[in-house]
Write an enzyme that holds these catalytic residues in place. Structure first.
Site, mmCIF file in Angstrom:
data_model
loop_
_atom_site.group_PDB
_atom_site.id
_atom_site.type_symbol
_atom_site.label_atom_id
_atom_site.label_comp_id
_atom_site.label_asym_id
_atom_site.label_seq_id
_atom_site.Cartn_x
_atom_site.Cartn_y
_atom_site.Cartn_z
ATOM 1 N N GLU A 548 81.247 40.660 46.412
ATOM 2 C CA GLU A 548 81.425 39.288 46.879
ATOM 3 C C GLU A 548 81.085 39.229 48.351
ATOM 4 O O GLU A 548 81.493 40.102 49.113
ATOM 5 C CB GLU A 548 82.888 38.899 46.668
ATOM 6 C CG GLU A 548 83.130 37.446 46.905
ATOM 7 C CD GLU A 548 84.562 37.059 46.499
ATOM 8 O OE1 GLU A 548 84.903 35.904 46.709
ATOM 9 O OE2 GLU A 548 85.307 37.926 45.996
ATOM 10 N N GLN A 550 80.190 36.325 51.730
ATOM 11 C CA GLN A 550 80.698 35.067 52.221
ATOM 12 C C GLN A 550 80.087 33.873 51.509
ATOM 13 O O GLN A 550 80.725 32.866 51.290
ATOM 14 C CB GLN A 550 80.416 34.971 53.715
ATOM 15 C CG GLN A 550 81.181 33.852 54.357
ATOM 16 C CD GLN A 550 80.604 33.515 55.689
ATOM 17 O OE1 GLN A 550 79.797 34.256 56.219
ATOM 18 N NE2 GLN A 550 81.023 32.393 56.217
ATOM 19 N N ASP A 688 66.196 47.548 58.663
ATOM 20 C CA ASP A 688 67.552 48.039 58.429
ATOM 21 C C ASP A 688 67.551 49.123 57.369
ATOM 22 O O ASP A 688 68.320 49.087 56.422
ATOM 23 C CB ASP A 688 68.452 46.880 58.021
ATOM 24 C CG ASP A 688 69.917 47.277 58.092
ATOM 25 O OD1 ASP A 688 70.214 48.334 58.694
ATOM 26 O OD2 ASP A 688 70.748 46.551 57.530
#
Ligand SMILES: *[C@@H]1O[C@H](CO)[C@@H](O)[C@H](O)[C@H]1NC(C)=O
Ligand SMILES: *[C@@H]1O[C@H](CO)[C@@H](O)[C@H](O)[C@H]1NC(C)=O
Length: 833
Positions: A548, A550, A688
């Protein structure tokens, strides 16, 4: 042109009116002098030293955070031991002419959230001629000014007393262990009196019914000769913009001693009956009047001067014919007042005036001069007038041309700026632009309220009045405003997502929701719409919630007939079952517009990536809400969790031993290079790369995931402000951290760190013994390249050759000398038995 004391002339009355005058004065003399606005040129900003070219003095402009710098002026505090008072370093501003400076503002280095250096305390030195320097101190003698508490807020400091200077130095007060960076602005207006110093005998001490009244010039900034008690080469209370009150025992300034506002002398010490004063000016001027503010409290033995005689000097000596002005006694009105002394348009660069006593005491609080520039062509005959007019017309024409050129260049520059900003957005992490714009907006609205900066001249119209509107309050509003939005974003981020640099372990499915950096070279992917096909939602069967974030959730689902649905042959990608397990990432229906756009963008990008070592987007559901994207499910989670030491529930000891065999580890790394090779062939910069962003499927298949698109949740203007906590600094190359530059070569750097993680089995975070601050300091050492940088150590399993030839080469300072992913792959394959 003429210097006109229009306000003083039109508005001055002996009594009252001071509030009105004062309001005007305050408004007139608190202009930003051009650090932010750019009226102060780069070459007029200098410093004792700079930490690097990108933190040179010219970057020390308040609220100015774009351009090619790193966000502020930072001195090279490391180069030499500091002096004991910590005052070796300074940032110097040359205002090109004398200015009356009433306020200063300071700020630290924010730099998109990557900077955190600021000066907690500082001092100010100033000079009128560039040779002799004075240290500023407040009315109580304190020199140190409390500066910033964080890297972004602007802290304003009223200068009491104000400074009259051309050069100003900001000197951070530091202890040796601190890095400081500063951005500054000066506020005030041009000083048109032309007075550069006055010499007077120092004021004396009066005893009035047992009360000591100190009438010395307590803010004089020149020299005082002990024996003769003469003050020379400075300015002080006679030019500080503060008028004395009618009752000289009281002061305009709270908490000061009786007599503070006045300089006064007793006739006992001046046997010739007068006090001699000398006023020095910047150049030869035509003087019309002198205004002297005096006390006339005759009930206490104080009267205005009886007469004044002024001598003028334009060459080397004072001329023989002085101007004398006498005035009648005023035995009625005890109010303090300005006495206007006509100077008869005399030409001089210095004036010597003798003020004659009329009583026991003579008290003066302010002296001002009204003058015009000396004009040698003053007397022209008619035949020359025409030529003169012709010249003027020509000059005006030239000026107009120049203005047009400047305007045209500005328009041009703006266009260029826009273009380059667009490029920045695409290719680099853009710099803090919004804040700057917001601030300059306020600045410009400020200056439009009070007239424009260019004609900000100082009219000495004085004292303090309780209800005056302090313009600095207007300025203060803005940082607050900018902050609320900052805070809101910070709150947003911390609610749903771990801070990146602190906790880099994020579950696979959640990870894309967890932080915000721009990851995508959009040029490559803009163009025709996604080829993804809409998958019928009802064919998804919910199995389990995987994560989960935001703005959404990730579910494990079974998809019916997915293989038929997707046109391509998925067996190449190792997908052959039906019903197929898939990961479904959904966007919450209440997600904001930015989140939505980013979600769609992620889909667009992923839909074009097709490589066995890149996570595959299978289908989407975007026709109705909630939006979702369906990717292949990687059953072993992310590589970081997969490698880290056994968790009894999921891995047996043998399994762990199996995983940790060198050959296995290298084969995983090779798969990553393979995926990266594909990305770099598309000129796609991942930004990243780390084990947490690689997923593990069956048979140790590795796929690179997380293209950072949903990090763009905070895209646009906001993520840059709060950027700090969301940058993976331990994986980032020095140029990404310091310059915001992301390239395939910086992906190679990150790969070096990822390889290190793999070979240490992700037992610890890279540089786990260093704090975030130290990691950034270490980045600075990489940049300076003086052999002080710390590299990650050789992992125990790692052959010497792989460490020294491969890993270290990924961390070379020069990005061009780092190997390509193809070369890395070849080397890894060779190292594996
Ligand atoms: C002026 O007098 C006050 C009171 O004695 C003293 O504290 C101060 O240092 C003096 N200032 C100068 C500049 O002499
Ligand atoms: C000082 O002024 C007082 C009052 O006007 C006068 O009586 C006295 O003689 C003066 N002293 C000197 C030395 O001039």
């Amino acid at each position: 042109g003429l210097i006109i004391f229009r306000l003083m002339i039109t508005l001055y009355h002996p009594e009252g009116q001071s509030c009105l005058l004062n309001q005007l004065q305050v408004e007139i003399c608190r202009y930003p002098l051009g650090m932010t606005g750019g009226q102060i040129q780069d070459e007029d900003i200098s410093a004792s030293s700079q930490w690097s070219e990108s933190t040179a003095a010219r970057f020390g402009r308040l609220d100015f955070d774009n351009g090619d710098g790193d966000g502020a002026w930072c001195p090279n505090t490391m180069s030499e031991p500091q002096l004991s008072d910590g005052l070796k370093e300074y940032l110097q501003v040359d205002l090109r002419s004398l200015h009356f400076i009433t306020l200063v503002g300071t700020q630290g280095r924010h730099a998109d959230g990557m900077g955190k250096e600021f000066a907690q305390r500082y001092r100010i030195n100033y000079s009128r001629d560039g040779n002799s320097w004075m240290g500023w101190h407040d009315r109580k003698g304190r020199q140190v000014i409390e500066g910033n508490r964080n890297a972004y807020d602007v802290v304003l400091k009223d200068l009491e007393p104000p400074i009259i200077a051309r050069f100003v130095r900001f000197m951070p007060v530091t202890d040796h262990s601190m890095f400081v960076c500063m951005r500054v602005e000066l506020y005030g207006c041009e000083w048109l009196d032309g007075l550069i110093s006055y010499s007077i005998p120092d004021g004396q001490q009066m005893v009035y019914s047992g009360l000591s009244v100190f009438l010395n010039d307590s803010v004089y900034d020149g020299a005082s000769a002990e024996r003769s008690e003469m003050l020379t080469k400075g300015l002080g209370q006679l030019t500080d913009g503060t008028w004395g009150l009618d009752d000289f025992l009281h002061s305009n300034i709270y908490g000061m001693w009786p007599g503070y506002d006045y300089v006064g002398w007793s006739n006992e010490s001046f046997h010739r009956g007068y006090v001699e004063t000398i006023f020095q000016f910047d150049h030869v001027r035509n003087f019309t009047t002198m205004k002297v503010h005096c006390s006339n409290m005759f009930s206490r033995g104080v009267r205005m001067f009886r007469k004044v005689t002024c001598f003028f000097q334009s060459g080397s000596d004072y001329e023989g014919d002085p101007v004398t002005f006498r005035q009648a006694d005023d035995d009625v009105n005890q109010a303090a007042r300005f006495v206007t002394v006509p100077l008869g348009d005399r030409t001089a660069s210095a004036i010597k005036c003798r003020f004659h006593f009329n009583d026991l005491w003579m008290l003066i609080s302010e002296v001002a001069f009204q003058s015009g520039n000396y004009d040698p062509t003053h007397k022209v005959d008619d035949s020359n007038t025409r030529i003169l007019i012709g010249c003027l017309v020509a000059i005006i024409a030239i000026l107009l041309t120049i203005i047009v050129i400047i305007l045209w260049r500005q328009v041009w520059q703006k266009m260029l700026e826009k273009a380059s900003r667009r490029m920045l957005d695409d290719e680099l992490t853009a710099r803090l632009a919004v804040q700057t714009q917001a601030f300059s907006f306020i600045h410009s609205s400020l200056s439009s309220e009070g007239g424009s900066t260019s004609n900000s001249t100082y009219e000495r119209i004085f004292p303090l009045c309780a209800d005056y509107q302090e313009p600095s309050r207007l300025i203060r509003k803005l940082p607050e405003f900018a902050h609320t939005s900052c805070k809101a974003i910070a709150a947003n981020i911390s609610e749903g997502a771990p801070h990146y640099a602190e906790a880099d372990i994020i579950s696979l499915q959640e990870s894309s929701d967890s932080y915000s950096i721009t990851a995508v070279n959009m040029n490559l992917f803009s163009g025709s719409d996604s080829s993804m096909r809409e998958f019928p939602r009802e064919k998804l069967t919910f199995k389990e919630k995987l994560g989960e974030g935001q703005f959404g959730e990730v579910h494990l689902c079974e998809a019916e007939n997915m293989l038929d649905f997707v046109d391509e042959d998925l067996s190449l990608a190792g997908i052959d079952e039906s019903p197929l397990l898939v990961a479904v990432k959904t966007l919450r229906e209440d997600a904001n517009k930015n989140a939505r756009n980013d979600f769609l963008k992620e889909i667009r990008i992923m839909s074009r990536l097709r490589d066995p070592n890149i996570v595959l987007l299978l289908a989407v559901c975007v026709d109705t809400d909630p939006l979702c994207m369906i990717t292949e499910y990687m059953e072993n989670g992310d590589l970081n969790q997969f490698l880290s030491p056994p968790n009894p529930q999921t891995k047996s000891g043998t399994e762990q031993r199996q995983i940790s065999r060198y050959g296995k580890l290298i084969s995983m790394a090779v798969q990553i290079t393979s995926g990266m090779k594909y990305l770099s062939s598309l000129n796609f910069v991942h930004r990243d790369l780390a084990t947490r962003n690689c997923l593990v499927g069956k048979n140790y298949t590795i796929k690179i995931a997380d293209f950072g698109m949903s990090r763009n949740l905070y895209r646009g203007d906001y993520y840059r402000i709060q950027g700090r906590a969301v940058l993976p600094i331990r994986w980032m190359s020095w140029e990404s951290i310091l310059l915001g530059k992301f390239t395939t070569a910086s992906d190679v750097w990150a790969f070096g760190v990822t390889l290190w993680e793999i070979l240490t089995l992700c037992k610890e975070q890279p540089y786990c013994h260093l704090s975030d601050e130290q990691v950034i300091e270490n980045t600075g050492e990489f940049f300076r390249d003086q052999g002080k940088q710390v590299y990650l150590p050789k992992p125990p399993r790692c052959p010497d050759a792989v460490y020294s030839d491969l890993m270290l080469s990924c961390w070379r300072r020069n990005a061009k000398q780092r190997p390509s992913f193809q070369e890395i792959q070849t080397q890894l394959l060779e190292s594996s038995p």
